[in-house]
Write a protein that holds these residues in place. Structure first.
Motif, PDB file in Angstrom:
ATOM      1  N   UNK A 136       0.647  -1.197   0.053  1.00  0.00           N
ATOM      2  CA  UNK A 136       0.037   0.205  -0.075  1.00  0.00           C
ATOM      3  C   UNK A 136       0.741   1.031   0.010  1.00  0.00           C
ATOM      4  N   UNK A 137       0.661   1.927  -1.084  1.00  0.00           N
ATOM      5  CA  UNK A 137       1.284   3.176  -1.077  1.00  0.00           C
ATOM      6  C   UNK A 137       1.078   4.309   0.051  1.00  0.00           C
ATOM      7  N   UNK A 138       2.171   4.853   0.602  1.00  0.00           N
ATOM      8  CA  UNK A 138       2.013   5.945   1.659  1.00  0.00           C
ATOM      9  C   UNK A 138       3.119   7.028   1.478  1.00  0.00           C
ATOM     10  N   UNK A 139       2.520   8.045   0.664  1.00  0.00           N
ATOM     11  CA  UNK A 139       3.703   9.062   0.304  1.00  0.00           C
ATOM     12  C   UNK A 139       4.767   8.512  -0.663  1.00  0.00           C
ATOM     13  N   UNK A 140       5.959   8.725  -0.450  1.00  0.00           N
ATOM     14  CA  UNK A 140       7.178   7.997  -0.964  1.00  0.00           C
ATOM     15  C   UNK A 140       7.654   6.684  -0.645  1.00  0.00           C
ATOM     16  N   UNK A 141       6.387   5.903   0.184  1.00  0.00           N
ATOM     17  CA  UNK A 141       6.700   4.841   0.491  1.00  0.00           C
ATOM     18  C   UNK A 141       5.799   3.510   0.275  1.00  0.00           C
ATOM     19  N   UNK A 142       5.973   2.357   0.010  1.00  0.00           N
ATOM     20  CA  UNK A 142       5.016   1.260   0.103  1.00  0.00           C
ATOM     21  C   UNK A 142       5.278   0.632   1.307  1.00  0.00           C
ATOM     22  N   UNK A 143       3.921   0.358   2.010  1.00  0.00           N
ATOM     23  CA  UNK A 143       4.259  -0.787   3.159  1.00  0.00           C
ATOM     24  C   UNK A 143       3.525  -2.159   2.823  1.00  0.00           C
ATOM     25  N   UNK A 144       4.607  -3.210   2.927  1.00  0.00           N
ATOM     26  CA  UNK A 144       4.223  -4.485   2.513  1.00  0.00           C
ATOM     27  C   UNK A 144       3.937  -5.394   3.618  1.00  0.00           C
ATOM     28  N   UNK A 145       2.692  -6.086   3.579  1.00  0.00           N
ATOM     29  CA  UNK A 145       2.083  -6.946   4.449  1.00  0.00           C
ATOM     30  C   UNK A 145       2.033  -8.264   3.675  1.00  0.00           C
ATOM     31  N   UNK A 146       2.264  -9.338   4.279  1.00  0.00           N
ATOM     32  CA  UNK A 146       2.021 -10.654   3.802  1.00  0.00           C
ATOM     33  C   UNK A 146       2.943 -11.789   4.146  1.00  0.00           C
ATOM     34  N   UNK A 195      11.626 -31.289   3.498  1.00  0.00           N
ATOM     35  CA  UNK A 195      10.895 -31.967   2.349  1.00  0.00           C
ATOM     36  C   UNK A 195      11.364 -33.317   1.863  1.00  0.00           C
ATOM     37  N   UNK A 196      10.443 -33.890   1.199  1.00  0.00           N
ATOM     38  CA  UNK A 196      10.715 -35.156   0.482  1.00  0.00           C
ATOM     39  C   UNK A 196      12.145 -35.267  -0.237  1.00  0.00           C
ATOM     40  N   UNK A 197      12.101 -34.385  -1.060  1.00  0.00           N
ATOM     41  CA  UNK A 197      13.630 -34.425  -1.940  1.00  0.00           C
ATOM     42  C   UNK A 197      13.945 -33.186  -1.930  1.00  0.00           C
ATOM     43  N   UNK A 198      14.916 -33.052  -2.963  1.00  0.00           N
ATOM     44  CA  UNK A 198      15.846 -31.816  -3.158  1.00  0.00           C
ATOM     45  C   UNK A 198      16.177 -31.145  -1.739  1.00  0.00           C
ATOM     46  N   UNK A 199      16.581 -31.831  -1.156  1.00  0.00           N
ATOM     47  CA  UNK A 199      16.828 -31.593   0.329  1.00  0.00           C
ATOM     48  C   UNK A 199      18.077 -30.393   0.463  1.00  0.00           C
ATOM     49  N   UNK A 200      18.750 -30.499  -0.526  1.00  0.00           N
ATOM     50  CA  UNK A 200      20.020 -29.635  -0.436  1.00  0.00           C
ATOM     51  C   UNK A 200      19.549 -28.135  -1.025  1.00  0.00           C
ATOM     52  N   UNK A 201      18.226 -27.997  -1.370  1.00  0.00           N
ATOM     53  CA  UNK A 201      17.985 -26.597  -1.566  1.00  0.00           C
ATOM     54  C   UNK A 201      16.918 -26.132  -0.569  1.00  0.00           C
ATOM     55  N   UNK A 202      17.118 -24.810  -0.405  1.00  0.00           N
ATOM     56  CA  UNK A 202      16.629 -24.280   0.900  1.00  0.00           C
ATOM     57  C   UNK A 202      15.181 -23.851   0.423  1.00  0.00           C
ATOM     58  N   UNK A 203      14.163 -24.089   1.140  1.00  0.00           N
ATOM     59  CA  UNK A 203      12.828 -24.078   1.024  1.00  0.00           C
ATOM     60  C   UNK A 203      12.077 -23.440   2.437  1.00  0.00           C
ATOM     61  N   UNK A 204      11.651 -21.757   2.396  1.00  0.00           N
ATOM     62  CA  UNK A 204      11.311 -21.401   3.573  1.00  0.00           C
ATOM     63  C   UNK A 204      10.294 -20.325   3.336  1.00  0.00           C
ATOM     64  N   UNK A 205       9.427 -20.206   4.561  1.00  0.00           N
ATOM     65  CA  UNK A 205       8.538 -19.296   4.406  1.00  0.00           C
ATOM     66  C   UNK A 205       9.099 -17.724   4.668  1.00  0.00           C
ATOM     67  N   UNK A 206       8.542 -16.665   3.883  1.00  0.00           N
ATOM     68  CA  UNK A 206       9.014 -15.411   4.138  1.00  0.00           C
ATOM     69  C   UNK A 206       7.958 -14.628   4.561  1.00  0.00           C
ATOM     70  N   UNK A 207       7.932 -13.796   5.862  1.00  0.00           N
ATOM     71  CA  UNK A 207       6.702 -12.902   6.306  1.00  0.00           C
ATOM     72  C   UNK A 207       7.327 -11.427   6.075  1.00  0.00           C
ATOM     73  N   UNK A 208       6.287 -10.784   5.586  1.00  0.00           N
ATOM     74  CA  UNK A 208       6.459  -9.318   5.595  1.00  0.00           C
ATOM     75  C   UNK A 208       5.615  -8.611   6.516  1.00  0.00           C
TER      76      UNK A 208
END
Ligand SMILES: Cc1cc2nc3c(=O)[nH]c(=O)nc-3n(C[C@H](O)[C@H](O)[C@H](O)COP(=O)(O)OP(=O)(O)OC[C@H]3O[C@@H](n4cnc5c(N)ncnc54)[C@H](O)[C@@H]3O)c2cc1C
Length: 377
Positions: A136-146, A195-208
């Protein structure tokens, strides 16, 4: 293959065989690559593989990048892939960003920074247009949530390329793409998924949570986020497919070697026609997938549209890999399911390739819709 491609492929082959092949099981047990090896990839310039040379990158074509992914995956598919994902965000910036953004993003990666592409959410997977993260734009910024789910590289990323909505009432037309630096207050990376496979690849959630970014971090316009995301996926699918081709080849190599060594009923098992049929099918699938991959890469390098060809490459190569891994396990019998042998790992890894970058059902929808478009009566 030209001489530059040959040189790069040889470099990747010798690196993978020396540094990774002897330790794959050990790294899997540890849950990731040692920092030292990630650093070696950075030193080889892999974070900027496809960034144009004028922004400090290697400027590799899609075809050359595919060759490196294929070669790397003959040993372990996730290593070069982690750098390929890093290049995904850069691609959006390169085709949709301003000059200042190109220099900024490329500069982070050229210094060894890693990146993630954040599209998927708890409620938005195949239906990517239903993203609920807001900017959401506020002036010269965006505020990110999700919250973003299943994000590759999340815990090692220095910067995220995030798809978020500037106006939920506009649906996909309200989606935009943003550069969000990892060190901004309110950015949190969750634990690595188990996870089941590709265990050398990092998979994670990112919260804003109330993450403030300057308006200069909007890439493109407030309306072009969905188009940017679809375009980068189109550019990326043949590369994911190249990785599947390399891993399919690995399954063949294991099966052929084992079939020559294993003796039953007084002869090597490759002499049984049932085994020969399986080996032949494995080779045909892999060769066909390889042809689809380099066809799609050539179209991308020529600046041609290729949504159908990219989807065909991704879908076919993933299915071929999954079937080849299954057949390699079958040919290896009881040894095939033992952790000590690589077939078991390929079997687990291959399933993931049918899900990432758009599931194979979604690829088939893309292919069929494009066929209708091309042949409308
Ligand atoms: C290891 C891994 C790494 C990933 N990395 C990233 C990343 O870096 N960035 C990112 O943004 N995302 C990433 N993803 C997310 C990935 O792109 C999604 O998992 C994928 O798009 C599918 O979404 P979903 O898991 O929510 O499944 P869903 O969309 O819920 O699908 C469930 C099932 O329904 C089927 N389905 C859904 N819609 C249809 C339809 N219209 N027609 C037919 N079948 C349908 C699907 O094919 C699937 O079989 C990653 C996922 C994994 C597993």
């Amino acid at each position: 293959m030209d001489s530059q491609q040959q040189e790069l492929v040889t470099m990747v082959r010798s690196f993978m065989n020396k540094e990774i092949k002897p330790h794959v099981h050990e790294f899997e047990e540890a849950g990731g690559y040692p920092d030292r090896l990630v650093q070696m990839g950075k030193d080889m310039g892999l974070t900027v593989m496809q960034v144009p040379e004028r922004y400090g990158g290697l400027g590799l074509s899609t075809t050359t990048t595919a060759m490196l992914l294929e070669e790397g995956a003959k040993v372990e598919s996730t290593y070069i892939s982690m750098f390929n994902i890093t290049n995904m965000g850069a691609k959006i910036v390169m085709f949709a960003g301003t000059e200042a953004q190109k220099e900024y993003y490329a500069g982070i990666l050229a210094e060894g920074g890693m990146s993630s592409f954040c599209l998927t959410e708890p409620g938005a997977g195949s239906d990517a247009a239903s993203v609920r993260t807001t900017a959401i734009r506020k002036g010269d910024k965006y505020i990110i949530n999700g919250n973003k789910m299943f994000i590759t590289n999340a815990s090692i990323a220095d910067v995220f390329l995030v798809v978020a909505s500037t106006d939920l009432s506009k649906g996909y037309k309200g989606l935009a793409t943003f550069i969000v630096e990892r060190d901004r207050p309110g950015v949190t990376v969750g634990k690595k998924e188990d996870k089941l496979g590709m265990r050398l690849s990092i998979t994670a959630e990112v919260a804003f949570q109330d993450v403030e970014i300057p308006v200069e971090n909007l890439v493109g316009t407030e309306e072009t986020g969905f188009a940017n995301a679809m375009k980068v996926l189109e550019l990326s699918r043949p590369l994911v497919a190249a990785s599947s081709v390399g891993a399919s080849q690995q399954a063949i190599d294991l099966a052929v070697k084992y079939a020559q060594e294993r003796v039953q009923f007084g002869q090597p098992i490759w002499k049984f026609e049932a085994i020969q049929m399986m080996l032949a099918d494995m080779q045909m699938r892999t060769s066909a997938a390889r042809a689809l991959v380099y066809n799609a890469c050539a179209l991308i390098d020529a600046g041609q549209p290729c949504s159908k060809e990219a989807a065909m490459a991704k879908c076919y190569a993933a299915d071929a890999y999954q079937k080849n891994a299954t057949d390699a396990v079958q040919i290896m019998g009881g040894y095939g399911v033992m952790k000590e042998y690589m077939a078991e790992k390929l079997y687990r890894d291959s399933k993931i390739t049918q899900i990432v970058e758009g599931t194979n059902q979604i690829q088939r929808l893309v292919i069929a819709k494009q066929m209708i478009r091309e042949n409308r009566i």
